[in-house]
Scaffold this active site. Structure first.
Site, short mmCIF file in Angstrom:
data_model
loop_
_atom_site.label_atom_id
_atom_site.label_comp_id
_atom_site.label_asym_id
_atom_site.label_seq_id
_atom_site.Cartn_x
_atom_site.Cartn_y
_atom_site.Cartn_z
N LYS A 292 25.96 19.29 97.37
CA LYS A 292 24.79 20.14 97.15
C LYS A 292 25.21 21.56 96.73
O LYS A 292 24.62 22.14 95.83
CB LYS A 292 23.90 20.16 98.40
CG LYS A 292 23.10 18.88 98.58
CD LYS A 292 22.09 18.74 97.45
CE LYS A 292 21.57 17.34 97.29
NZ LYS A 292 20.79 17.14 96.06
N TYR B 172 27.79 15.35 101.75
CA TYR B 172 26.49 15.58 101.08
C TYR B 172 26.34 17.07 100.77
O TYR B 172 26.00 17.47 99.65
CB TYR B 172 25.37 15.10 102.00
CG TYR B 172 23.96 15.40 101.54
CD1 TYR B 172 23.40 14.73 100.44
CD2 TYR B 172 23.15 16.33 102.22
CE1 TYR B 172 22.09 14.99 100.04
CE2 TYR B 172 21.85 16.58 101.82
CZ TYR B 172 21.32 15.91 100.73
OH TYR B 172 20.02 16.16 100.35
N ASP C 40 14.69 5.05 87.00
CA ASP C 40 15.54 4.88 88.17
C ASP C 40 16.59 3.82 87.83
O ASP C 40 16.41 3.03 86.90
CB ASP C 40 14.70 4.41 89.38
CG ASP C 40 15.38 4.76 90.71
OD1 ASP C 40 14.91 5.70 91.38
OD2 ASP C 40 16.36 4.08 91.10
N ILE D 148 12.14 16.27 104.40
CA ILE D 148 10.80 15.98 103.88
C ILE D 148 10.17 14.81 104.64
O ILE D 148 10.80 13.75 104.80
CB ILE D 148 10.86 15.64 102.36
CG1 ILE D 148 11.57 16.76 101.58
CG2 ILE D 148 9.46 15.39 101.82
CD1 ILE D 148 10.91 18.10 101.60
P1 NAD Z 1 16.07 8.92 97.77
O1 NAD Z 1 17.38 8.41 98.27
O2 NAD Z 1 14.85 8.46 98.48
O3 NAD Z 1 15.90 8.56 96.23
C1 NAD Z 1 16.92 8.75 95.29
C2 NAD Z 1 16.64 7.85 94.12
O4 NAD Z 1 17.69 8.03 93.18
C3 NAD Z 1 16.60 6.36 94.47
O5 NAD Z 1 15.43 5.76 94.01
C4 NAD Z 1 17.83 5.80 93.77
O6 NAD Z 1 17.67 4.45 93.32
C5 NAD Z 1 17.97 6.78 92.61
N1 NAD Z 1 19.33 6.76 92.04
C6 NAD Z 1 20.51 6.72 92.70
N2 NAD Z 1 21.54 6.66 91.82
C7 NAD Z 1 20.97 6.68 90.58
C8 NAD Z 1 21.51 6.64 89.27
N3 NAD Z 1 22.84 6.53 89.05
N4 NAD Z 1 20.65 6.67 88.23
C9 NAD Z 1 19.32 6.74 88.43
N5 NAD Z 1 18.75 6.78 89.65
C10 NAD Z 1 19.58 6.75 90.71
O7 NAD Z 1 16.15 10.51 97.74
P2 NAD Z 1 14.96 11.57 97.90
O8 NAD Z 1 14.75 11.77 99.34
O9 NAD Z 1 13.82 11.20 97.06
O10 NAD Z 1 15.69 12.88 97.37
C11 NAD Z 1 15.59 13.32 96.04
C12 NAD Z 1 16.38 14.61 95.90
O11 NAD Z 1 15.88 15.59 96.82
C13 NAD Z 1 17.87 14.48 96.22
O12 NAD Z 1 18.61 15.34 95.39
C14 NAD Z 1 17.97 14.96 97.65
O13 NAD Z 1 19.26 15.45 97.96
C15 NAD Z 1 16.94 16.05 97.64
N6 NAD Z 1 16.45 16.36 98.99
C16 NAD Z 1 15.74 15.43 99.69
C17 NAD Z 1 15.29 15.72 100.97
C18 NAD Z 1 14.51 14.72 101.78
O14 NAD Z 1 14.27 14.99 102.97
N7 NAD Z 1 14.09 13.58 101.21
C19 NAD Z 1 15.57 16.97 101.52
C20 NAD Z 1 16.33 17.89 100.80
C21 NAD Z 1 16.74 17.57 99.51
N1 SER Z 2 16.67 14.91 104.27
C1 SER Z 2 17.96 15.16 103.71
C2 SER Z 2 19.03 14.50 104.52
O1 SER Z 2 18.86 14.46 105.72
C3 SER Z 2 18.21 16.65 103.64
O2 SER Z 2 18.71 16.97 102.43
O3 SER Z 2 20.00 14.09 103.97
#
Ligand code: NAD
Ligand code: SER
Length: 319
Positions: A146, A142, A34, A172
């Site tokens: 995507k 966003y 990270d 999630i």
């Molecule tokens: P999050 O924001 O909780 O975590 C993202 C992580 O990426 C963080 O720990 C951040 O420090 C790290 N990061 C940011 N820039 C970085 C860089 N330059 N180099 C290395 N690390 C870096 O996000 P998440 O909820 O865990 O989501 C992960 C993926 O899943 C994303 O692509 C998100 O769009 C996708 N997603 C998440 C959800 C959700 O509800 N959480 C839903 C749909 C899609």
């Molecule tokens: N949980 C995410 C958001 O709301 C969906 O990609 O951004």
């Protein structure tokens, strides 16, 4: 076995996905990475960690070559509500990191998991049973990243044979680390506030339905797709995966079965409401079910029961 690298391991999904992968493949084989210097203590103590900026493709190349990683779970991103506050940064980070790692995947030939989102859809998309292939004109930055990310993954797969796979996750819901600033975050926070204070203020209207998924199903989806037979995948990237659909009002009713007297008031955030109104109620995930056997284990009732038990133990029994 070849090692597995999780990029963006410190986030909501990465923290639990790294632990899940370590259980399956062995702690020493799964490297957390990270841009943050410190992650959840269980992650730091549970196996190797490398601090890395995913935008720096030279650094990504060096780490993956040195560690001989055969699979990369790519989770580095900025989520929807934070993106909207700084669209330039949203584009730079979300596209810059993905482009950097895909370029390295082309050179070093590893398998990659890249999640897309319900955010890849927009207000002209059919909202109910959103098809796998449909109109994608999102109105959030966003969502723009995507859709562009989905297309970039398709390009690397079709043009260079990079084995890049992905799902479109719904919102999630989880209880280990807080969500990173998305539109669906309310659906996590509501459990915390219900258990702590028996009251919650929602920034989305009571009848806003969204597609949602409990974290154990999100982890299962990622690993099942990465383990699936390549030749059976008709899409490779951006598979719709669904588990449940509910509104804040329905979620509150489910919580009241465990916490009688729980109350919700509404103080609408127009930015997140506008985004939520443009996202699917529920996606049609029949392609994922057909191609790699996707099926969720949790619904609103089972998730709510477990979330409240876990948070009750944490907040009231110090477990
Ligand atoms: P999050 O924001 O909780 O975590 C993202 C992580 O990426 C963080 O720990 C951040 O420090 C790290 N990061 C940011 N820039 C970085 C860089 N330059 N180099 C290395 N690390 C870096 O996000 P998440 O909820 O865990 O989501 C992960 C993926 O899943 C994303 O692509 C998100 O769009 C996708 N997603 C998440 C959800 C959700 O509800 N959480 C839903 C749909 C899609
Ligand atoms: N949980 C995410 C958001 O709301 C969906 O990609 O951004």
């Amino acid at each position: 076995m070849k090692k597995i690298l999780v990029i963006g391991a410190g986030g909501q999904i990465g923290t639990e996905l790294t632990a899940y992968l370590r259980e399956i493949y062995g702690a020493k084989n799964v490297i957390a990475s990270d841009i943050r210097a410190t992650l959840h203590p269980d992650l730091m103590e549970g196996g190797p960690f490398i601090r890395m900026d995913a935008m720096d493709s030279r650094q990504v190349y060096q780490v993956i070559q040195r560690e001989k990683a055969g699979q990369v779970y790519f989770l580095a991103a900025i989520l929807s509500a934070v993106c909207e506050k700084n669209p330039e940064m949203a584009w730079d980070v979300n596209m810059g990191c993905l482009n950097s790692v895909l370029r390295v995947a082309h050179e070093l030939k590893f398998r990659m998991f890249v999640p897309s989102s319900i955010g890849a859809f927009g207000s002209t998309t059919p909202k109910h049973n959103t098809p796998q292939l449909t109109i994608q004109r999102p109105n959030s930055i966003y969502g723009v990243t995507k859709v562009a990310g989905e297309l970039l993954c398709d390009y690397y797969h079709d043009k260079y044979g990079v084995d890049v796979r992905g799902v479109r996750y719904p919102g999630i819901i989880s209880n280990v680390v807080p969500p990173g600033g998305g539109t669906t975050d309310y659906a996590v926070d509501i459990y915390h506030k219900a258990v702590k204070y028996k009251t919650f203020t929602s920034y989305l209207k009571e009848d806003t339905f969204l597609d949602m998924m409990y974290m154990p199903d999100a982890l299962k989806a990622a690993v099942s797709l990465m383990e699936a037979d390549h030749d059976k995948l008709h899409f490779h990237n951006a598979y719709n995966v669904s588990a449940m659909s509910f509104s804040p009002k329905m979620q509150a009713e489910a919580i009241r079965k465990h916490i009688p007297g729980f109350t919700v008031r509404y103080d609408i955030d127009p930015v997140r409401q506008c985004i939520a109104d443009s996202w699917p109620d529920i996606m049609d995930d029949s392609a994922a079910r057909h191609d790699w056997g996707w099926s969720p284990d949790h619904d609103l009732g089972s998730m709510t029961k477990e979330m409240i038990e876990v948070l009750n133990d944490r907040f009231h029994k110090g477990k």
